[in-house]
Write an enzyme that holds these catalytic residues in place. Structure first.
Site, mmCIF file in Angstrom:
data_model
loop_
_atom_site.group_PDB
_atom_site.id
_atom_site.type_symbol
_atom_site.label_atom_id
_atom_site.label_comp_id
_atom_site.label_asym_id
_atom_site.label_seq_id
_atom_site.Cartn_x
_atom_site.Cartn_y
_atom_site.Cartn_z
ATOM 1 C CG ASP A 40 0.268 -61.428 -10.097
ATOM 2 O OD1 ASP A 40 1.447 -62.212 -9.516
ATOM 3 O OD2 ASP A 40 -0.527 -61.424 -10.786
ATOM 4 C CE1 TYR A 43 8.451 -63.371 -8.416
ATOM 5 C CE2 TYR A 43 8.306 -61.958 -9.286
ATOM 6 C CZ TYR A 43 8.879 -62.790 -9.444
ATOM 7 O OH TYR A 43 9.579 -63.205 -9.818
ATOM 8 C CG ASP A 44 4.748 -56.703 -8.152
ATOM 9 O OD1 ASP A 44 5.727 -57.566 -9.053
ATOM 10 O OD2 ASP A 44 3.344 -56.544 -8.697
ATOM 11 C CG LEU A 90 20.659 -83.027 -32.396
ATOM 12 C CD1 LEU A 90 19.849 -83.039 -32.523
ATOM 13 C CD2 LEU A 90 21.541 -84.684 -32.142
ATOM 14 C CD GLU A 121 15.014 -85.141 -25.423
ATOM 15 O OE1 GLU A 121 15.475 -83.960 -25.600
ATOM 16 O OE2 GLU A 121 15.880 -86.037 -24.987
ATOM 17 C CE LYS A 123 16.002 -80.453 -35.168
ATOM 18 N NZ LYS A 123 15.683 -78.695 -35.186
ATOM 19 C CG ASP A 125 11.204 -73.743 -35.171
ATOM 20 O OD1 ASP A 125 12.429 -73.689 -35.268
ATOM 21 O OD2 ASP A 125 11.139 -73.341 -35.956
ATOM 22 C CD GLU A 180 16.191 -75.073 -29.528
ATOM 23 O OE1 GLU A 180 17.190 -75.924 -28.718
ATOM 24 O OE2 GLU A 180 16.760 -74.507 -30.760
ATOM 25 C CE1 TYR A 232 19.187 -79.492 -26.515
ATOM 26 C CE2 TYR A 232 16.930 -78.640 -26.194
ATOM 27 C CZ TYR A 232 18.432 -79.017 -27.123
ATOM 28 O OH TYR A 232 18.735 -77.490 -27.924
ATOM 29 C CE LYS A 296 18.451 -85.374 -27.098
ATOM 30 N NZ LYS A 296 17.749 -83.948 -26.687
ATOM 31 C CE LYS A 320 15.552 -80.253 -39.055
ATOM 32 N NZ LYS A 320 15.470 -79.503 -39.575
ATOM 33 C CB CYS A 414 10.409 -48.207 -59.970
ATOM 34 S SG CYS A 414 10.281 -48.171 -58.351
ATOM 35 C CB CYS A 417 10.477 -43.903 -58.428
ATOM 36 S SG CYS A 417 11.456 -44.790 -59.244
ATOM 37 C CB CYS A 432 13.781 -49.517 -59.010
ATOM 38 S SG CYS A 432 14.166 -46.954 -59.087
ATOM 39 C CB CYS A 438 13.423 -44.676 -56.510
ATOM 40 S SG CYS A 438 11.902 -46.134 -56.002
HETATM 41 S S1 IVH Z 1 19.884 -82.322 -28.523
HETATM 42 C C1 IVH Z 1 24.197 -83.701 -29.804
HETATM 43 N N1 IVH Z 1 17.638 -81.785 -28.240
HETATM 44 O O1 IVH Z 1 17.899 -78.708 -32.506
HETATM 45 C C2 IVH Z 1 23.367 -83.102 -29.030
HETATM 46 N N2 IVH Z 1 18.473 -80.526 -30.142
HETATM 47 O O2 IVH Z 1 19.489 -80.115 -34.948
HETATM 48 C C3 IVH Z 1 22.204 -81.488 -28.816
HETATM 49 N N3 IVH Z 1 16.909 -78.834 -30.308
HETATM 50 O O3 IVH Z 1 21.304 -77.634 -31.887
HETATM 51 C C4 IVH Z 1 21.758 -81.372 -29.138
HETATM 52 N N4 IVH Z 1 15.353 -79.299 -29.696
HETATM 53 O O4 IVH Z 1 19.684 -76.787 -31.110
HETATM 54 C C5 IVH Z 1 18.685 -82.229 -28.962
HETATM 55 N N5 IVH Z 1 14.956 -81.813 -27.302
HETATM 56 C C6 IVH Z 1 16.389 -81.666 -28.205
HETATM 57 C C7 IVH Z 1 16.236 -80.159 -29.110
HETATM 58 C C8 IVH Z 1 16.998 -79.815 -30.004
HETATM 59 C C9 IVH Z 1 15.732 -79.154 -30.715
HETATM 60 C C10 IVH Z 1 17.591 -78.486 -31.509
HETATM 61 C C11 IVH Z 1 19.655 -77.956 -31.352
HETATM 62 C C12 IVH Z 1 20.061 -78.252 -31.133
HETATM 63 C C13 IVH Z 1 19.312 -78.672 -33.390
HETATM 64 C C14 IVH Z 1 20.044 -80.122 -33.447
#
Ligand code: IVH
Length: 694
Positions: A40, A43-44, A90, A121, A123, A125, A180, A232, A296, A320, A414, A417, A432, A438
């Site tokens: 650290d 780095y600083d 997707l 992979e 997904k 969020d 992401e 990704y 994929k 999902k 309400c 109030c 309300c 209020c």
């Molecule tokens: S591939 C054409 N890979 O999910 C393919 N998307 O529902 C483009 N996301 O818009 C997306 N993890 O924001 C891909 N490993 C992953 C992902 C991923 C999250 C999200 C991404 C996309 C959305 C589609």
């Protein structure tokens, strides 16, 4: 080491290059390999030295300088970015039979009996981003937006340490890396805890926190939030050296991008299923939210053969997970009164961990929902948290219901109030009728007024607003701007007459001289405000930030907008694409109310609302012009045409009027074309339009 003052320009340039490289190596080792390369302190020291050299030689600041990671000055809005390769979404599946169908479909399309290899992979969020590199330098960051046009978040992306700013020489000359951006569960909880302490609005979930942080006009705020990312996929690329998704991940690794450790090649349905189940099991213990898996086709030649449906690839699918659920009890049902008087029931829950995030409230939506699910205080309930929605109650476990439990009776008045709360015939919400008498509505309006996307006044959190309101310090928005004037100074002049509404902020609990001064400073900083922020701050029903921006773009000054609304001239308003009749009605009603007029006129004595000047594409012939598209377009979809026009700084309207500057006519154009001719509006063919925007 030489003193910075003694460095020659060449030496300075060399050293800046060295520091950028060292710090980038350190960032990669720290964030991706979990194995710090610099301490650290080292780095600083480098960071400080970099700053000192840059201060002396500002023209030597590198595009990959570590100093750029701290954020850039605030912007008034995001510029638009056109994605030359659209950022697609997707298709979704929710079960194994659907997965079988998907794989079958792929095989049928490729006319093969062999199951292709898939990359499975997690997904993530979060929020997708695109990072563009030219000649190995990061040059532009963008959000997905509608897939064809996103927002320019270059300054924000730079602040994420995991994003390499320079790529090795073997990377393609032009390269867009997509992935992401997310906030880890731990960073999300810490941020919310901090905000709670500071009386600021907290975020509902990590995804919202990430989105709110990334889409900050002030990237210095983004820099303070802890964001992470996974890469990704790719967008535009000048020369592609990889043949499979797996090879692409190898390249990403080499170039310094973080990739998810659970990405896995699978060569059969069984293997995919196994990996899916494995991730579902460990999901809640992962440090970040995932909401499913993405499969994929690994081979890019096959991907290209499979191609795309309208908005989604045929070669990939999102599988999902079911929403994360847990069982807990309802301690209480509270009724919240919103800014527009809507009564919203909220369940206070026995706090519970749902997939790594502590949940203590759930929304009950409205009175019908409570009735339908027969939800009562004391009930054991199944709650769920799914991605970006507020936790919800799935169902009541009736067997566990307490004997003395009673049906919940929704109040008809309400709770704040006491005014009647009524329900319009076709509405689900009860409201309300107290208006600004209020206190809850008045407080919510004030909270909205100072919120992030409105006046954004630091130091005026929800609790402070509530206290100031109850103690009569702030009753309406204009009072915020007279607070300093009404505050009694430190030394009291015994002979001076006491001003009405006076108080002593520095003597109040939780306040001191310094914090009071900071608050006054924060308020005074906002005496000039942009038009979209001001319109949004007014809190007109249905008018969110997007609508406020549309209004600003179309009226340019507040007085023009106000005059037309008071005169109830809505023709122009309704002609704006994105504003409908019901919204226009709410806007006109807002301005018709005397109380609101008084609030606005009081406010305008205190502040200045800036004129809105659209800076996007001033050089375009369509900049600030109103365009209407009609008929069937051949070379692009309507959405594309609209996006193209907006990109040129144009306004897109749905109908032709005397305010229309251009009508673009496709085949079979009907009455709009006729009307354009009558009004003498410029008429363009699709080709002419495309020619002009080149
Ligand atoms: S591939 C054409 N890979 O999910 C393919 N998307 O529902 C483009 N996301 O818009 C997306 N993890 O924001 C891909 N490993 C992953 C992902 C991923 C999250 C999200 C991404 C996309 C959305 C589609």
């Amino acid at each position: 080491m030489k003193n910075v003052n003694e460095l020659t320009k060449e030496e300075a340039a060399k050293e800046l290059e060295y520091i950028a490289q060292e710090m980038s190596k350190s960032d990669i080792s720290y964030y991706q390999l979990d194995n710090p390369y610099l301490t650290d302190a080292q780095y600083d020291t480098l960071k400080l030295r970099n700053q000192q050299i840059e201060d002396r030689f500002p023209d030597l600041i590198r595009s990959d300088s570590p100093s750029r990671r701290v954020g850039a000055p605030i912007k008034s809005e995001f510029a638009k970015v056109h994605h030359r390769f659209p950022m697609l979404s997707l298709g979704d599946i929710f079960s194994i039979p659907e997965l079988e169908d998907f794989i079958m479909g792929v095989k049928r399309f490729l006319n093969t009996t062999e199951t292709p290899i898939f990359m499975a992979e997690p997904k993530i969020d979060g929020l997708s981003f695109s990072a563009r590199y030219e000649n190995g330098q990061f040059v532009q960051g963008a959000t997905r937006g509608d897939g064809s046009t996103g927002e320019d978040i270059t300054a924000n992306l730079i602040t994420i340490r995991q994003l390499p700013l320079t790529l090795p020489p073997d990377a393609p000359k032009t390269l867009e890396i997509r992935g992401e951006v997310y906030m880890s569960k731990a960073d999300f909880l810490a941020l919310n805890q901090k905000y709670e302490k500071e009386n600021k609005k907290t975020f509902a979930n990590p995804r919202n926190a990430a989105a709110g942080s990334l889409r900050q006009l002030d990237s210095r705020i983004t820099a303070e939030r802890k964001l992470s990312l996974f890469a990704y996929t790719w967008g535009e690329v000048s020369e592609k050296s990889w043949h499979t998704q797996a090879e692409f991940f190898e390249c990403l690794k080499k170039w310094g991008f973080p990739i998810n450790p659970y990405n896995k090649l699978c060569s059969s349905l069984q293997e995919i299923e196994k990996h899916f189940q494995y991730l579902e099991e460990i999901r809640s213990s992962l440090p970040y939210d995932i909401d499913g898996m993405v499969y994929k086709v690994n081979d890019i030649v096959l991907q290209e053969r499979l191609g795309f449906l309208t908005r989604t690839p045929r070669w990939a699918i999102a599988h999902k997970f079911p929403a994360e659920q847990a069982i807990t009890t309802i301690n209480n049902i509270r009724i919240q009164v919103g800014r527009t008087g809507a009564l919203t029931p909220v369940a206070d829950l026995e706090p519970i961990n749902v997939g790594g995030v502590i949940v203590s409230h759930a929304t009950l939506h409205n009175e019908d929902e409570i009735k339908r699910k027969d939800i009562r205080i004391g009930d054991s309930v199944i709650i769920q948290r799914a991605g970006d929605v507020i936790p919800q109650i799935v169902e009541v476990i009736k067997e566990k219901r307490l004997q003395n439990s009673q049906e919940f009776i929704f109040p008809q008045t309400c709770p704040e109030c006491g005014a009647h709360a009524i329900r319009e015939e076709d509405e689900a919400v009860r409201r309300c009728t107290g208006g600004l008498t209020c206190p809850a509505q008045a407080i919510e309006r004030l909270i909205h007024f100072v919120s992030r996307d409105a006046f954004d006044i630091e130091g005026l959190g929800n609790k402070v607003i509530e206290e100031f309101y109850r103690d009569g310090i702030i009753k309406n928005p204009a009072d915020i701007f007279t607070i300093e004037h009404r505050n009694q100074p430190e030394t009291l002049d015994l002979f001076a007459p006491i001003q009405p509404n006076s108080f002593r902020l520095q003597n109040r609990e939780g306040w001191g001289k310094k914090s009071a001064e900071n608050l006054f400073k924060a308020i005074n900083n906002k005496r000039s405000i942009s038009l979209p922020r001001f319109i949004y701050a007014l809190g007109i029903r249905q008018v969110g930030t997007a609508t406020a921006l549309l209004i600003a773009k179309n009226y340019n000054t507040f007085s023009k907008f106000q005059q037309e609304m008071i005169a109830q001239e809505t023709a122009k308003l309704i002609s704006i694409d994105g504003i409908g009749g019901s919204m226009a009605k709410d806007i006109v009603e807002f301005f018709a109310e005397e109380h609101n007029q008084k609030i606005i006129s009081d406010l305008l004595l205190q502040i200045n609302v800036e004129e809105y000047i659209d800076t996007s594409r001033k050089d375009s012939p369509f900049s600030n012009k109103t365009i209407v598209f009609t008929g069937t377009l051949e070379k692009m979809t309507r959405a594309e045409a609209k996006a193209k026009a907006l990109e040129q700084g144009a306004k897109v309207a749905g109908s032709v009027s005397k305010n229309t500057d251009y009508v673009v006519i496709g085949t079979d154009a009907g009455s709009k074309a006729t009307k354009a001719k009558e009004l003498g509006v410029n008429i363009l063919s699709e080709t002419e339009f495309l020619e002009l925007i080149k």
